[in-house]
Motif scaffolding. Sequence first.
Motif, PDB file in Angstrom:
ATOM      1  N   GLY A  91       5.350  -0.815  -5.931  1.00  0.00           N
ATOM      2  CA  GLY A  91       3.928  -0.544  -6.045  1.00  0.00           C
ATOM      3  C   GLY A  91       3.333  -0.907  -7.387  1.00  0.00           C
ATOM      4  O   GLY A  91       2.129  -0.731  -7.594  1.00  0.00           O
ATOM      5  N   PRO A  97      13.213  -1.684  -0.493  1.00  0.00           N
ATOM      6  CA  PRO A  97      12.111  -0.965  -1.152  1.00  0.00           C
ATOM      7  C   PRO A  97      10.962  -1.909  -1.505  1.00  0.00           C
ATOM      8  O   PRO A  97      11.184  -3.057  -1.907  1.00  0.00           O
ATOM      9  CB  PRO A  97      12.765  -0.405  -2.425  1.00  0.00           C
ATOM     10  N   ARG A 135       0.838  -1.198   0.000  1.00  0.00           N
ATOM     11  CA  ARG A 135       0.000   0.000   0.000  1.00  0.00           C
ATOM     12  C   ARG A 135       0.875   1.250   0.000  1.00  0.00           C
ATOM     13  O   ARG A 135       2.009   1.223   0.474  1.00  0.00           O
ATOM     14  CB  ARG A 135      -0.897   0.028   1.241  1.00  0.00           C
ATOM     15  N   ARG A 136       0.284   2.333  -0.516  1.00  0.00           N
ATOM     16  CA  ARG A 136       0.973   3.612  -0.397  1.00  0.00           C
ATOM     17  C   ARG A 136       1.130   3.940   1.085  1.00  0.00           C
ATOM     18  O   ARG A 136       0.183   3.821   1.877  1.00  0.00           O
ATOM     19  CB  ARG A 136       0.171   4.713  -1.093  1.00  0.00           C
ATOM     20  N   ARG A 137       2.310   4.369   1.428  1.00  0.00           N
ATOM     21  CA  ARG A 137       2.604   4.592   2.843  1.00  0.00           C
ATOM     22  C   ARG A 137       1.685   5.648   3.460  1.00  0.00           C
ATOM     23  O   ARG A 137       1.313   5.560   4.636  1.00  0.00           O
ATOM     24  CB  ARG A 137       4.071   4.998   2.995  1.00  0.00           C
ATOM     25  N   VAL A 138       1.274   6.613   2.647  1.00  0.00           N
ATOM     26  CA  VAL A 138       0.402   7.671   3.179  1.00  0.00           C
ATOM     27  C   VAL A 138      -0.974   7.135   3.542  1.00  0.00           C
ATOM     28  O   VAL A 138      -1.696   7.767   4.319  1.00  0.00           O
ATOM     29  CB  VAL A 138       0.262   8.818   2.152  1.00  0.00           C
ATOM     30  N   ASP A 139      -1.342   5.953   3.000  1.00  0.00           N
ATOM     31  CA  ASP A 139      -2.663   5.370   3.297  1.00  0.00           C
ATOM     32  C   ASP A 139      -2.654   4.532   4.565  1.00  0.00           C
ATOM     33  O   ASP A 139      -3.717   4.156   5.072  1.00  0.00           O
ATOM     34  CB  ASP A 139      -3.143   4.514   2.127  1.00  0.00           C
ATOM     35  N   THR A 188      10.798   0.202   2.719  1.00  0.00           N
ATOM     36  CA  THR A 188      11.100   1.618   2.582  1.00  0.00           C
ATOM     37  C   THR A 188      10.561   2.128   1.256  1.00  0.00           C
ATOM     38  O   THR A 188      10.264   1.341   0.355  1.00  0.00           O
ATOM     39  CB  THR A 188      12.622   1.861   2.666  1.00  0.00           C
ATOM     40  N   GLY A 189      10.424   3.429   1.142  1.00  0.00           N
ATOM     41  CA  GLY A 189       9.902   4.028  -0.068  1.00  0.00           C
ATOM     42  C   GLY A 189       8.461   4.469   0.090  1.00  0.00           C
ATOM     43  O   GLY A 189       7.904   4.466   1.194  1.00  0.00           O
ATOM     44  N   ASP A 190       7.852   4.851  -1.031  1.00  0.00           N
ATOM     45  CA  ASP A 190       6.478   5.354  -1.016  1.00  0.00           C
ATOM     46  C   ASP A 190       5.455   4.269  -0.727  1.00  0.00           C
ATOM     47  O   ASP A 190       4.314   4.560  -0.371  1.00  0.00           O
ATOM     48  CB  ASP A 190       6.146   6.011  -2.355  1.00  0.00           C
ATOM     49  N   TRP A 191       5.846   3.010  -0.926  1.00  0.00           N
ATOM     50  CA  TRP A 191       4.955   1.874  -0.685  1.00  0.00           C
ATOM     51  C   TRP A 191       5.514   1.025   0.444  1.00  0.00           C
ATOM     52  O   TRP A 191       6.723   0.988   0.686  1.00  0.00           O
ATOM     53  CB  TRP A 191       4.815   1.023  -1.939  1.00  0.00           C
TER      54      TRP A 191
END
Length: 206
Positions: free
Chosen positions: A130, A127, A60-64, A76-79
């Motif tokens: 996504g 990483p 999942r996207r980390r922001v979610d 690590t990373g955006d996901w």
Amino acid sequence: MTTPPRLAPLLDQFDFARERLVGRMAGPVMDSGDGTDTKVDAMTDEEYLWEPVPDCWSVRRRVDGPGPRATLLAGTGDWGRDAASYPHPWPPPFTTIAWRLSHLSEMLTLRADHTAGTHTLTRDDHPVAGDTAAALTAFAAGAEAWRKALLNADDTALDTTGYCTYPHGSDPEEPFLDIIWWVNQELLHHGAEIALLRDLYRARHR
């Protein structure tokens, strides 16, 4: 260095399982198991992230934030990949192709590092992909790193307990030959799960 006779069949098994899984995911053909080619469509991003039942674990996207019953997003990373500290949820959550492929890639990469690398990589360093293209690239890199680490192992290494210092398994307490066997079965059984999910995705509207 000459490959130890005990290692050779495990290397052959690993190579076959890896090549068959990559073909099953990327196409345009895969080994059917008897040496003949079977046509297969390349996996799409939608399929990679497909959740066939409610409350799947996935990437999942980390922001979610984490998914149902997960307490953190590993990597690590955006996901990130859904995970939880011990004790894990019971019954275990159903996991997507994305989750299973990320798990394999991380395991191969970290075990390679803890066998013939820096012995420092953690799950927080790996990483999480996504999309399908990045996931296939990560899997290929992890598999190649693990195979290269195996080629440096002689008979003494195969019998050495703790030759691999991977911290998320029994590696420090097991002879290296047993760890090689374990990695093969991880690739075989998760590869079979991914293949079945591909079949279910293709047949879902029939």
